[in-house]
Design a protein around this motif. Structure first.
Motif, short mmCIF file in Angstrom:
data_model
loop_
_atom_site.label_atom_id
_atom_site.label_comp_id
_atom_site.label_asym_id
_atom_site.label_seq_id
_atom_site.Cartn_x
_atom_site.Cartn_y
_atom_site.Cartn_z
N TYR A 159 33.44 12.05 -32.19
CA TYR A 159 33.50 11.34 -33.47
C TYR A 159 34.39 10.09 -33.33
CZ TYR A 159 33.50 10.91 -38.59
OH TYR A 159 33.34 10.47 -39.88
N GLY A 160 35.48 10.24 -32.61
CA GLY A 160 36.39 9.12 -32.40
C GLY A 160 35.75 8.00 -31.58
N LEU A 161 34.98 8.37 -30.56
CA LEU A 161 34.30 7.35 -29.77
C LEU A 161 33.33 6.55 -30.64
CD1 LEU A 161 33.52 9.22 -26.42
CD2 LEU A 161 34.89 7.13 -26.68
N LEU A 162 32.58 7.23 -31.48
CA LEU A 162 31.66 6.54 -32.36
C LEU A 162 32.41 5.57 -33.28
CD1 LEU A 162 28.85 5.99 -33.54
CD2 LEU A 162 29.18 8.00 -35.01
N GLN A 163 33.50 6.03 -33.86
CA GLN A 163 34.28 5.18 -34.77
C GLN A 163 34.89 3.98 -34.02
OE1 GLN A 163 34.33 5.68 -38.14
NE2 GLN A 163 32.86 7.26 -37.63
N LEU A 164 35.48 4.24 -32.86
CA LEU A 164 36.13 3.17 -32.10
C LEU A 164 35.12 2.13 -31.61
CD1 LEU A 164 38.61 1.93 -30.75
CD2 LEU A 164 38.18 3.42 -28.80
N ILE A 165 34.01 2.59 -31.08
CA ILE A 165 33.01 1.65 -30.57
C ILE A 165 32.39 0.86 -31.72
CG2 ILE A 165 30.81 1.46 -29.33
CD1 ILE A 165 31.80 3.96 -27.69
N THR A 166 32.21 1.50 -32.86
CA THR A 166 31.70 0.79 -34.04
C THR A 166 32.69 -0.29 -34.47
OG1 THR A 166 30.44 2.73 -34.76
CG2 THR A 166 30.90 1.04 -36.42
N LEU A 167 33.98 0.03 -34.46
CA LEU A 167 34.99 -0.97 -34.80
C LEU A 167 34.96 -2.13 -33.80
CD1 LEU A 167 37.41 -2.03 -36.40
CD2 LEU A 167 38.87 -0.57 -34.96
N ARG A 168 34.89 -1.82 -32.50
CA ARG A 168 34.81 -2.88 -31.48
C ARG A 168 33.59 -3.75 -31.69
NH1 ARG A 168 34.20 -0.75 -26.24
NH2 ARG A 168 34.25 -2.89 -25.57
N TRP A 169 32.47 -3.12 -32.06
CA TRP A 169 31.22 -3.85 -32.30
C TRP A 169 31.38 -4.81 -33.47
CZ3 TRP A 169 27.11 -2.51 -36.09
CH2 TRP A 169 25.89 -3.15 -35.81
N ARG A 170 32.01 -4.33 -34.55
CA ARG A 170 32.25 -5.19 -35.71
C ARG A 170 33.18 -6.35 -35.33
NH1 ARG A 170 31.05 -4.32 -40.75
NH2 ARG A 170 32.94 -5.32 -41.52
N LEU A 171 34.26 -6.04 -34.61
CA LEU A 171 35.22 -7.07 -34.25
C LEU A 171 34.64 -8.11 -33.29
CD1 LEU A 171 38.46 -4.91 -33.86
CD2 LEU A 171 37.86 -6.45 -35.75
N SER A 172 33.62 -7.71 -32.52
CA SER A 172 32.97 -8.65 -31.59
C SER A 172 31.86 -9.43 -32.28
CB SER A 172 32.41 -7.90 -30.38
OG SER A 172 31.22 -7.22 -30.73
N ASN A 173 31.77 -9.28 -33.59
CA ASN A 173 30.70 -9.91 -34.37
C ASN A 173 29.33 -9.41 -33.90
OD1 ASN A 173 29.87 -11.49 -36.52
ND2 ASN A 173 29.59 -13.31 -35.25
N PHE A 174 29.27 -8.10 -33.61
CA PHE A 174 28.02 -7.42 -33.26
C PHE A 174 27.39 -7.99 -32.00
CE2 PHE A 174 28.50 -7.96 -37.93
CZ PHE A 174 28.95 -6.69 -38.21
N SER A 175 28.23 -8.30 -31.01
CA SER A 175 27.76 -9.01 -29.82
C SER A 175 27.20 -8.13 -28.72
CB SER A 175 28.91 -9.86 -29.25
OG SER A 175 29.93 -9.02 -28.74
N PHE A 176 27.23 -6.82 -28.88
CA PHE A 176 26.65 -5.95 -27.86
C PHE A 176 25.83 -4.88 -28.55
CE2 PHE A 176 30.96 -4.35 -28.73
CZ PHE A 176 30.75 -3.00 -28.98
N SER A 177 25.07 -4.14 -27.77
CA SER A 177 24.26 -3.07 -28.35
C SER A 177 25.16 -1.88 -28.65
CB SER A 177 23.15 -2.66 -27.38
OG SER A 177 22.53 -1.46 -27.84
N LEU A 178 25.36 -1.63 -29.92
CA LEU A 178 26.17 -0.49 -30.35
C LEU A 178 25.57 0.81 -29.83
CD1 LEU A 178 28.44 0.82 -32.03
CD2 LEU A 178 26.88 0.69 -34.00
N LYS A 179 24.28 0.93 -29.97
CA LYS A 179 23.61 2.17 -29.55
C LYS A 179 23.81 2.41 -28.05
CE LYS A 179 19.06 4.35 -29.31
NZ LYS A 179 17.63 4.18 -29.63
N GLU A 180 23.54 1.40 -27.24
CA GLU A 180 23.68 1.57 -25.78
C GLU A 180 25.11 1.93 -25.41
OE1 GLU A 180 22.17 -1.79 -23.62
OE2 GLU A 180 20.20 -1.63 -24.58
N ARG A 181 26.06 1.23 -25.98
CA ARG A 181 27.47 1.46 -25.63
C ARG A 181 27.93 2.83 -26.08
NH1 ARG A 181 30.78 2.45 -22.87
NH2 ARG A 181 32.96 2.04 -23.20
#
Length: 193
Positions: A159-181
């Motif tokens: 659950y933490g990985l999903l939350q952290l990676i989602t936060l990183r995705w938002r902070l990167s302005n959605f610059s990578f594939s959230l699903k893949e990562r």
């Protein structure tokens, strides 16, 4: 008449989500919603009793697919690890198709200070955590996940990985594939289990 009521109500909820996405929960006001809806503030109160009711509707919208994802995993008779990865895939697809909705996830802490939403936020969080926890427990019973792995630790990590990676995705302005990562990170973790 009922159709326009539903459409206006849904439109207000979607506008509230966009405002949270752009300005955060602290930027959400009935004045801003009304301005973006092109209506007066009193017109909002024909659909909702208060800003708190709008926030509750936002949370309901956020969880619209939860039950469907949970039931699909249960009904497909997947292994626990497959179920966890399906969970990650479906929620990251949802987020990638609707990036603004992730602002709701990132606002959970702020929403725990709103008396009207605190219980609903806790309920949503607990439902997701409990679901992952149950998958881990089932995996341990089936011998798919090592007995030495703590179920709470595993659920926290996934659950933490999903939350952290989602936060990183938002902070990167959605610059990578959230699903893949997210799938890659959770898959790597599950392979160690």
């Amino acid at each position: 008449m009922s159709k326009s009521y539903v459409n206006r109500r849904d439109s207000i909820v979607l506008t509230a989500i966009e405002i949270i996405h752009e300005l955060g929960v602290q930027g959400l006001s009935t004045r801003e919603i009304a301005k973006r809806q092109g209506v007066s503030e009193p017109a909002l109160y024909r659909q909702f009793d208060s800003k708190s009711d709008i926030l509750l509707a936002v949370l309901d919208h956020y969880t619209h697919y939860d039950h469907l994802v949970f039931e699909t995993i249960k009904n497909q008779q997947q292994t626990s690890k497959q179920g966890v990865l399906f969970y990650i895939q479906k929620f990251t697809e949802y987020f990638e198709n609707y990036p603004a909705i992730t602002a709701v996830t990132m606002s959970f802490d702020f929403l725990t200070y709103e008396p009207a939403t605190v219980d609903r936020v806790k309920e949503i969080h607990q439902a997701h955590y409990d679901f992952i926890y149950a998958l881990v427990e089932a995996g341990k019973k089936a011998g798919e996940i090592k007995e030495a792995i703590g179920s709470e630790d595993a659920a926290d990590t996934v659950y933490g990985l999903l939350q952290l990676i989602t936060l990183r995705w938002r902070l990167s302005n959605f610059s990578f594939s959230l699903k893949e990562r997210a799938v890659s990170a959770v898959s790597s973790y599950l392979n160690m289990c």
